[in-house]
Scaffold this motif. Structure first.
Motif, PDB file in Angstrom:
ATOM      1  N   LEU A 260       0.532  -1.229   0.150  1.00 58.53           N
ATOM      2  CA  LEU A 260       0.022   0.132   0.126  1.00 58.53           C
ATOM      3  C   LEU A 260       0.914   1.352   0.069  1.00 58.53           C
ATOM      4  O   LEU A 260       0.644   1.987  -0.741  1.00 58.53           O
ATOM      5  N   GLY A 261       2.001   1.243   0.967  1.00 59.65           N
ATOM      6  CA  GLY A 261       2.808   2.453   0.844  1.00 59.65           C
ATOM      7  C   GLY A 261       3.618   2.504  -0.327  1.00 59.65           C
ATOM      8  O   GLY A 261       3.524   3.859  -0.757  1.00 59.65           O
ATOM      9  N   LYS A 262       3.999   1.508  -0.998  1.00 57.47           N
ATOM     10  CA  LYS A 262       5.015   1.475  -1.818  1.00 57.47           C
ATOM     11  C   LYS A 262       3.893   2.108  -3.179  1.00 57.47           C
ATOM     12  O   LYS A 262       4.410   2.590  -3.910  1.00 57.47           O
ATOM     13  N   TYR A 263       2.862   1.576  -3.367  1.00 58.36           N
ATOM     14  CA  TYR A 263       1.920   1.956  -4.560  1.00 58.36           C
ATOM     15  C   TYR A 263       1.569   3.304  -4.344  1.00 58.36           C
ATOM     16  O   TYR A 263       1.414   4.206  -5.465  1.00 58.36           O
ATOM     17  N   GLY A 264       1.383   3.787  -3.198  1.00 62.26           N
ATOM     18  CA  GLY A 264       1.060   5.267  -3.099  1.00 62.26           C
ATOM     19  C   GLY A 264       2.229   6.100  -3.515  1.00 62.26           C
ATOM     20  O   GLY A 264       2.119   7.272  -4.174  1.00 62.26           O
ATOM     21  N   ALA A 265       3.464   5.613  -3.233  1.00 63.41           N
ATOM     22  CA  ALA A 265       4.788   6.263  -3.695  1.00 63.41           C
ATOM     23  C   ALA A 265       4.680   6.300  -5.305  1.00 63.41           C
ATOM     24  O   ALA A 265       5.132   7.276  -5.560  1.00 63.41           O
ATOM     25  N   LEU A 266       4.256   5.318  -5.907  1.00 62.04           N
ATOM     26  CA  LEU A 266       4.364   5.133  -7.263  1.00 62.04           C
ATOM     27  C   LEU A 266       3.409   6.011  -7.807  1.00 62.04           C
ATOM     28  O   LEU A 266       3.513   6.507  -8.940  1.00 62.04           O
ATOM     29  N   LEU A 267       2.358   6.228  -7.310  1.00 62.00           N
ATOM     30  CA  LEU A 267       1.358   7.156  -7.728  1.00 62.00           C
ATOM     31  C   LEU A 267       1.456   8.644  -7.581  1.00 62.00           C
ATOM     32  O   LEU A 267       0.766   9.663  -8.175  1.00 62.00           O
ATOM     33  N   ASN A 268       2.660   8.933  -6.939  1.00 61.36           N
ATOM     34  CA  ASN A 268       2.970  10.317  -6.578  1.00 61.36           C
ATOM     35  C   ASN A 268       4.055  10.648  -7.583  1.00 61.36           C
ATOM     36  O   ASN A 268       5.054  10.102  -7.672  1.00 61.36           O
ATOM     37  N   ASP A 269       3.984  11.750  -8.360  1.00 58.33           N
ATOM     38  CA  ASP A 269       4.722  12.069  -9.366  1.00 58.33           C
ATOM     39  C   ASP A 269       6.024  13.212  -8.811  1.00 58.33           C
ATOM     40  O   ASP A 269       6.421  13.490  -9.804  1.00 58.33           O
ATOM     41  N   ASN A 270       5.904  13.367  -7.544  1.00 60.76           N
ATOM     42  CA  ASN A 270       6.794  14.244  -7.161  1.00 60.76           C
ATOM     43  C   ASN A 270       8.329  13.559  -7.303  1.00 60.76           C
ATOM     44  O   ASN A 270       8.712  12.550  -6.757  1.00 60.76           O
ATOM     45  N   ILE A 271       9.229  14.180  -8.189  1.00 64.71           N
ATOM     46  CA  ILE A 271      10.703  13.414  -8.615  1.00 64.71           C
ATOM     47  C   ILE A 271      11.325  13.511  -7.062  1.00 64.71           C
ATOM     48  O   ILE A 271      12.276  12.906  -7.447  1.00 64.71           O
ATOM     49  N   ARG A 272      11.097  14.671  -6.370  1.00 67.36           N
ATOM     50  CA  ARG A 272      11.892  14.662  -5.397  1.00 67.36           C
ATOM     51  C   ARG A 272      11.535  13.948  -3.837  1.00 67.36           C
ATOM     52  O   ARG A 272      12.202  14.195  -2.788  1.00 67.36           O
ATOM     53  N   LYS A 273      10.596  13.150  -4.199  1.00 66.22           N
ATOM     54  CA  LYS A 273       9.992  12.419  -3.078  1.00 66.22           C
ATOM     55  C   LYS A 273      11.089  11.609  -2.316  1.00 66.22           C
ATOM     56  O   LYS A 273      11.808  11.015  -2.978  1.00 66.22           O
ATOM     57  N   ILE A 274      10.747  11.310  -1.057  1.00 70.43           N
ATOM     58  CA  ILE A 274      11.724  10.430  -0.251  1.00 70.43           C
ATOM     59  C   ILE A 274      10.814   9.147   0.022  1.00 70.43           C
ATOM     60  O   ILE A 274       9.756   9.228   0.427  1.00 70.43           O
ATOM     61  N   VAL A 275      11.482   8.043  -0.284  1.00 65.85           N
ATOM     62  CA  VAL A 275      10.745   6.971  -0.295  1.00 65.85           C
ATOM     63  C   VAL A 275      11.557   5.780   0.909  1.00 65.85           C
ATOM     64  O   VAL A 275      12.635   5.664   0.357  1.00 65.85           O
ATOM     65  N   VAL A 276      10.987   5.392   1.794  1.00 67.05           N
ATOM     66  CA  VAL A 276      11.797   4.841   2.869  1.00 67.05           C
ATOM     67  C   VAL A 276      11.233   3.419   2.901  1.00 67.05           C
ATOM     68  O   VAL A 276      10.067   3.280   2.983  1.00 67.05           O
ATOM     69  N   LEU A 277      12.160   2.343   2.829  1.00 67.21           N
ATOM     70  CA  LEU A 277      11.832   1.056   2.989  1.00 67.21           C
ATOM     71  C   LEU A 277      12.640   0.291   3.997  1.00 67.21           C
ATOM     72  O   LEU A 277      13.637   0.789   4.441  1.00 67.21           O
ATOM     73  N   CYS A 278      12.100  -1.023   4.682  1.00 66.05           N
ATOM     74  CA  CYS A 278      12.795  -1.701   5.489  1.00 66.05           C
ATOM     75  C   CYS A 278      14.008  -2.350   4.699  1.00 66.05           C
ATOM     76  O   CYS A 278      13.950  -2.925   3.582  1.00 66.05           O
ATOM     77  N   ASP A 279      14.911  -2.436   5.209  1.00 63.84           N
ATOM     78  CA  ASP A 279      16.379  -2.627   4.982  1.00 63.84           C
ATOM     79  C   ASP A 279      16.433  -4.413   5.188  1.00 63.84           C
ATOM     80  O   ASP A 279      17.012  -4.804   5.865  1.00 63.84           O
ATOM     81  N   ASP A 280      15.650  -5.098   4.119  1.00 71.54           N
ATOM     82  CA  ASP A 280      15.803  -6.546   4.328  1.00 71.54           C
ATOM     83  C   ASP A 280      15.707  -7.216   2.975  1.00 71.54           C
ATOM     84  O   ASP A 280      15.235  -6.331   1.820  1.00 71.54           O
ATOM     85  N   GLU A 281      16.116  -8.400   2.665  1.00 70.19           N
ATOM     86  CA  GLU A 281      16.385  -8.891   1.400  1.00 70.19           C
ATOM     87  C   GLU A 281      14.974  -8.847   0.381  1.00 70.19           C
ATOM     88  O   GLU A 281      14.942  -8.652  -0.706  1.00 70.19           O
ATOM     89  N   ILE A 282      13.800  -9.210   1.062  1.00 71.41           N
ATOM     90  CA  ILE A 282      12.471  -9.153   0.530  1.00 71.41           C
ATOM     91  C   ILE A 282      12.192  -7.977  -0.016  1.00 71.41           C
ATOM     92  O   ILE A 282      11.361  -7.819  -1.129  1.00 71.41           O
ATOM     93  N   GLU A 283      12.566  -6.824   0.308  1.00 71.44           N
ATOM     94  CA  GLU A 283      12.194  -5.550  -0.065  1.00 71.44           C
ATOM     95  C   GLU A 283      13.281  -4.862  -0.973  1.00 71.44           C
ATOM     96  O   GLU A 283      12.992  -3.946  -1.813  1.00 71.44           O
ATOM     97  N   TYR A 284      14.364  -5.739  -1.421  1.00 77.76           N
ATOM     98  CA  TYR A 284      15.340  -5.022  -2.293  1.00 77.76           C
ATOM     99  C   TYR A 284      15.098  -4.901  -3.728  1.00 77.76           C
ATOM    100  O   TYR A 284      15.434  -4.147  -4.368  1.00 77.76           O
ATOM    101  N   PRO A 285      14.128  -5.758  -4.205  1.00 71.61           N
ATOM    102  CA  PRO A 285      13.543  -5.706  -5.655  1.00 71.61           C
ATOM    103  C   PRO A 285      13.033  -4.252  -5.868  1.00 71.61           C
ATOM    104  O   PRO A 285      13.043  -3.861  -7.092  1.00 71.61           O
ATOM    105  N   TRP A 286      12.572  -3.512  -4.896  1.00 66.33           N
ATOM    106  CA  TRP A 286      12.299  -2.301  -5.055  1.00 66.33           C
ATOM    107  C   TRP A 286      13.235  -1.171  -5.309  1.00 66.33           C
ATOM    108  O   TRP A 286      13.158  -0.209  -5.705  1.00 66.33           O
TER     109      TRP A 286
END
Length: 304
Positions: A268-294
């Motif tokens: 949900l949070g990731k798709y929300g970020a994808l729908l945001n066109d702000n090129i300067r947005k900061i997107v924070v993710l959990c630092d683990d292997e499952i999240e690395y494809p992002w």
């Protein structure tokens, strides 16, 4: 009656087998709004190959909840994106295809990169969850999923306006529910320490951020999480609790309208970020292997 049903199934199988009826691709729809969006993308990919695609919505009649049977899951895709076009599979079609042409998703445990299903031809029933390279699904995602202002109800329109008045709004997605414990496909849930680090990062890198928390368990966020983050309700943050799990797509819209996003497990949070066109947005993710494809999807994501 049963004899008639069996006769219909047998006849339908033969008509499909001998291509009297044009073979189709059936895509199973299940889960919340983000799962529905991705499953629709899979259908679009097969449509671009020239195949007829229909969708199985029986999950929302027969189950319609999360993995713990606690939070409701409705079919909201066409509420969220009413301009999309899709055809629904008939009960007879679903029964025959599931028996004869079932293909299990390649992402059951989150780590299998087998894309051979993309080479399959109809008739085929695509069930379960699939993993796709971002180069295949991301361009289509950005081209077809557009948020319309008319999609907001009154309370969410007011919240959207409030978010828009803040120059540094930060959406914090806190996925709980069936992902508050570790499961293979998603790994360990986002920890309190992760959110503490993420909040600190935003304070260090953004002037006067204001945090909007979105969660399927807003009470837990208020009583257990926010007190650990050195945030003061109203002054530094707000818990958005106007949408229950039956209106998760409204939270998706609001997350996308925030300037920056702190994500957790789930999409949900990731798709929300994808729908945001702000090129300067900061997107924070959990630092683990499952999240690395992002890493290949966001520009300079922050892993904490």
């Amino acid at each position: 009656m049963r004899t008639i049903k069996r006769w219909k199934r047998s006849l339908y199988k033969k008509l499909v087998k001998y291509k009297v009826i044009a073979p189709k691709v059936i895509v199973l729809m299940d889960g919340g709004i983000c799962s529905q969006m991705f499953q629709y993308l899979i259908g679009r990919i097969f449509e671009e190959k020239g195949y007829k695609v229909v969708f199985d919505l029986t999950f929302y009649k027969e189950w319609g909840s999360d993995m713990n049977n606690h939070f409701v899951r409705n079919f909201d895709l066409l509420k969220a994106f009413p301009n999309l076009k899709m055809e629904i599979a008939s009960d007879l079609m679903i029964t025959v295809y599931k028996q004869k042409y079932f293909n299990l998703g390649n992402n059951t445990y989150g780590k299998v990169d087998d894309f051979s299903f993309l080479q399959r031809k109809p008739p085929i029933y695509l069930g379960g969850y699939y993993h796709l390279p971002s180069r295949i699904w991301l361009p289509t995602f950005k081209s077809i999923f557009k948020i319309l202002a008319s999609g907001f109800d009154d309370s969410n329109q007011r919240m959207c306006s409030e978010i828009g008045q803040r120059h540094a709004s930060v959406a914090v997605h806190v996925r709980r529910g069936d992902l508050k414990n570790e499961i293979p496909a998603y790994g360990k849930p986002a920890s309190v320490e992760y959110f503490r680090l993420a909040i600190s990062y935003l304070f260090e890198n953004v002037e006067s951020p204001f945090f909007y928390f979105f969660s399927d368990e807003p009470e837990w966020v208020c009583t257990d999480l926010i007190p650990c983050l050195n945030l003061a309700l109203s002054e530094d943050c707000k818990v958005v609790d106007i949408n229950g799990s039956d209106k998760g797509y409204m939270d998706l819209f609001l997350i996308s309208h925030c300037t920056h996003q702190i994500t957790s497990k789930g999409t949900l949070g990731k798709y929300g970020a994808l729908l945001n066109d702000n090129i300067r947005k900061i997107v924070v993710l959990c630092d683990d292997e499952i999240e690395y494809p992002w890493k290949d999807i966001f520009c300079n994501p922050i892993f904490l």
